[in-house]
Scaffold this motif. Sequence first.
Motif, PDB file in Angstrom:
ATOM      1  N   ILE A  50       0.848  -1.200   0.000  1.00  0.00           N
ATOM      2  CA  ILE A  50       0.000   0.000   0.000  1.00  0.00           C
ATOM      3  C   ILE A  50       0.880   1.247   0.000  1.00  0.00           C
ATOM      4  O   ILE A  50       2.008   1.206   0.508  1.00  0.00           O
ATOM      5  CB  ILE A  50      -0.963   0.011   1.213  1.00  0.00           C
ATOM      6  N   PRO A  51       0.410   2.333  -0.583  1.00  0.00           N
ATOM      7  CA  PRO A  51       1.243   3.547  -0.668  1.00  0.00           C
ATOM      8  C   PRO A  51       1.702   4.023   0.710  1.00  0.00           C
ATOM      9  O   PRO A  51       0.902   4.186   1.628  1.00  0.00           O
ATOM     10  CB  PRO A  51       0.297   4.572  -1.319  1.00  0.00           C
ATOM     11  N   GLY A  52       3.008   4.216   0.846  1.00  0.00           N
ATOM     12  CA  GLY A  52       3.576   4.678   2.105  1.00  0.00           C
ATOM     13  C   GLY A  52       3.678   3.619   3.178  1.00  0.00           C
ATOM     14  O   GLY A  52       4.254   3.867   4.242  1.00  0.00           O
ATOM     15  N   GLY A  53       3.136   2.444   2.928  1.00  0.00           N
ATOM     16  CA  GLY A  53       3.118   1.399   3.944  1.00  0.00           C
ATOM     17  C   GLY A  53       4.492   0.872   4.308  1.00  0.00           C
ATOM     18  O   GLY A  53       4.696   0.392   5.430  1.00  0.00           O
ATOM     19  N   PHE A  54       5.445   0.962   3.377  1.00  0.00           N
ATOM     20  CA  PHE A  54       6.787   0.445   3.654  1.00  0.00           C
ATOM     21  C   PHE A  54       7.412   1.155   4.852  1.00  0.00           C
ATOM     22  O   PHE A  54       8.122   0.537   5.652  1.00  0.00           O
ATOM     23  CB  PHE A  54       7.680   0.609   2.418  1.00  0.00           C
ATOM     24  N   TYR A  55       7.154   2.448   4.989  1.00  0.00           N
ATOM     25  CA  TYR A  55       7.739   3.199   6.089  1.00  0.00           C
ATOM     26  C   TYR A  55       7.206   2.698   7.435  1.00  0.00           C
ATOM     27  O   TYR A  55       7.955   2.577   8.412  1.00  0.00           O
ATOM     28  CB  TYR A  55       7.441   4.689   5.922  1.00  0.00           C
ATOM     29  N   LEU A  56       5.905   2.396   7.479  1.00  0.00           N
ATOM     30  CA  LEU A  56       5.326   1.845   8.698  1.00  0.00           C
ATOM     31  C   LEU A  56       5.877   0.450   8.967  1.00  0.00           C
ATOM     32  O   LEU A  56       6.185   0.099  10.109  1.00  0.00           O
ATOM     33  CB  LEU A  56       3.801   1.809   8.588  1.00  0.00           C
ATOM     34  N   PHE A 262      10.440  10.405 -14.080  1.00  0.00           N
ATOM     35  CA  PHE A 262       8.998  10.505 -13.833  1.00  0.00           C
ATOM     36  C   PHE A 262       8.516   9.438 -12.854  1.00  0.00           C
ATOM     37  O   PHE A 262       7.405   9.515 -12.332  1.00  0.00           O
ATOM     38  CB  PHE A 262       8.236  10.386 -15.159  1.00  0.00           C
ATOM     39  N   LEU A 263       9.357   8.426 -12.569  1.00  0.00           N
ATOM     40  CA  LEU A 263       8.975   7.362 -11.639  1.00  0.00           C
ATOM     41  C   LEU A 263       9.260   7.719 -10.185  1.00  0.00           C
ATOM     42  O   LEU A 263       8.910   6.956  -9.276  1.00  0.00           O
ATOM     43  CB  LEU A 263       9.731   6.069 -11.986  1.00  0.00           C
ATOM     44  N   ILE A 264       9.912   8.875  -9.952  1.00  0.00           N
ATOM     45  CA  ILE A 264      10.387   9.162  -8.610  1.00  0.00           C
ATOM     46  C   ILE A 264       9.254   9.221  -7.598  1.00  0.00           C
ATOM     47  O   ILE A 264       9.393   8.770  -6.450  1.00  0.00           O
ATOM     48  CB  ILE A 264      11.212  10.470  -8.595  1.00  0.00           C
ATOM     49  N   ILE A 265       8.077   9.743  -7.979  1.00  0.00           N
ATOM     50  CA  ILE A 265       6.940   9.807  -7.053  1.00  0.00           C
ATOM     51  C   ILE A 265       6.503   8.403  -6.645  1.00  0.00           C
ATOM     52  O   ILE A 265       6.196   8.140  -5.474  1.00  0.00           O
ATOM     53  CB  ILE A 265       5.757  10.568  -7.690  1.00  0.00           C
ATOM     54  N   VAL A 266       6.504   7.491  -7.603  1.00  0.00           N
ATOM     55  CA  VAL A 266       6.116   6.108  -7.307  1.00  0.00           C
ATOM     56  C   VAL A 266       7.111   5.474  -6.343  1.00  0.00           C
ATOM     57  O   VAL A 266       6.734   4.778  -5.392  1.00  0.00           O
ATOM     58  CB  VAL A 266       6.017   5.287  -8.607  1.00  0.00           C
ATOM     59  N   ILE A 268       8.964   6.994  -4.154  1.00  0.00           N
ATOM     60  CA  ILE A 268       8.802   7.588  -2.830  1.00  0.00           C
ATOM     61  C   ILE A 268       7.647   6.928  -2.083  1.00  0.00           C
ATOM     62  O   ILE A 268       7.725   6.642  -0.884  1.00  0.00           O
ATOM     63  CB  ILE A 268       8.581   9.110  -2.945  1.00  0.00           C
ATOM     64  N   LEU A 269       6.561   6.641  -2.802  1.00  0.00           N
ATOM     65  CA  LEU A 269       5.404   5.989  -2.181  1.00  0.00           C
ATOM     66  C   LEU A 269       5.665   4.518  -1.895  1.00  0.00           C
ATOM     67  O   LEU A 269       5.142   3.962  -0.927  1.00  0.00           O
ATOM     68  CB  LEU A 269       4.183   6.126  -3.094  1.00  0.00           C
ATOM     69  N   PHE A 270       6.477   3.869  -2.755  1.00  0.00           N
ATOM     70  CA  PHE A 270       6.748   2.440  -2.624  1.00  0.00           C
ATOM     71  C   PHE A 270       8.264   2.194  -2.647  1.00  0.00           C
ATOM     72  O   PHE A 270       8.817   1.776  -3.673  1.00  0.00           O
ATOM     73  CB  PHE A 270       6.102   1.656  -3.771  1.00  0.00           C
ATOM     74  N   PRO A 271       8.976   2.442  -1.540  1.00  0.00           N
ATOM     75  CA  PRO A 271      10.430   2.218  -1.526  1.00  0.00           C
ATOM     76  C   PRO A 271      10.831   0.777  -1.821  1.00  0.00           C
ATOM     77  O   PRO A 271      11.953   0.524  -2.255  1.00  0.00           O
ATOM     78  CB  PRO A 271      10.832   2.619  -0.102  1.00  0.00           C
ATOM     79  N   SER A 272       9.922  -0.174  -1.594  1.00  0.00           N
ATOM     80  CA  SER A 272      10.250  -1.566  -1.892  1.00  0.00           C
ATOM     81  C   SER A 272      10.483  -1.789  -3.382  1.00  0.00           C
ATOM     82  O   SER A 272      11.022  -2.824  -3.786  1.00  0.00           O
ATOM     83  CB  SER A 272       9.132  -2.501  -1.406  1.00  0.00           C
ATOM     84  N   MET A 273      10.096  -0.814  -4.218  1.00  0.00           N
ATOM     85  CA  MET A 273      10.312  -0.940  -5.661  1.00  0.00           C
ATOM     86  C   MET A 273      11.773  -0.677  -6.052  1.00  0.00           C
ATOM     87  O   MET A 273      12.105  -0.665  -7.230  1.00  0.00           O
ATOM     88  CB  MET A 273       9.388   0.012  -6.421  1.00  0.00           C
TER      89      MET A 273
END
Length: 336
Positions: A50-56, A262-266, A268-273
Amino acid sequence: MRGEGFTFGWFDWFCLWYPPGWLILFNRHWQHYHADPDGWNWLEYILFLIPGGFYLALLIRWLRLGCRLPRRETPTFDPNYQKAFRDEILAPIVKYYFRGELQQIENLPENGPAIVAMNHAGMCFPWDFLVLAYLLGDTRDWIVQPLAGVSLFEHLWMIWWLPSGWSEVLGGVRAEYDEFEAAVASKTILLYAPEGLRGPCKGWPLRFQIQTFHPSFISLSDRYQIPILPVVCLGNEYLHPFAFNLKNIGKIFGLPFLPISFLIIVFILFPSMGVWAMRSRLQYYIQPLYRNSDSQNTIEPQTASSKIRLNTYQQAQALREKLQSKLNCLLNINES
């Protein structure tokens, strides 16, 4: 290594086609064969998706470990685990996603050892290396050891992303001269990028320009009488398209390169990528074996050191020019 073979379930197939899930696949496969109490757990895996979930997930894991880093192991190369990872994880990724192909296979020797020298690009996780290692292993049943940047072993992000010792157990060799020489001396199949970090760092504008070759592989090939197998990769330029390297900012974070696109936003939301790359068609053109025809022993002792270095450097750049010419030819064919 313990456990029976890893079999893809529905969750694993979902992770294969959902980019933030690739990191889950790597870790789940490791945990299938290795006891890893410090590794990620199911709750944390779900948060990856889920977006941002990696940080949690990272915070939860850190607290679960008692506010410390995962334990560092003393890993050793395990050919059996490399084969399991190749057959069970890399195989579907190479077949369905990167669509890797070996071309001009008649130039591929039956046996090793060899230094496989390939142009490197993509500004991402070294998928062009991993796909070639898979294809060589699948075609010749070779045990292939890639030379990799030190950051792939010990950078803080890697320590959290991947299991402790993951790169070493899979056969990775640190890109340091002593380890490079030891791997060559052991008569292995060594996968090497003569451009070093200049390859993936060159960015989108220079994606088809093979950078200066470091001559170390020429000198080691001559010293241990091991042939060089040149390979031209076409398609690795598109693994992270339209990316530019923010060198100065990357240095602040201790990164070998920091791509902006252009992928940088993605990301940031999903560091696992961070272990993911764009879908591409990776084609590898095997070139004839290269052997040094110039004997360095004929150089006079008093001038040997400087002349040998110059001779080795010139040979490395001559080989670079040959591969650049082949790459240009392939690009012209594809455009016509």
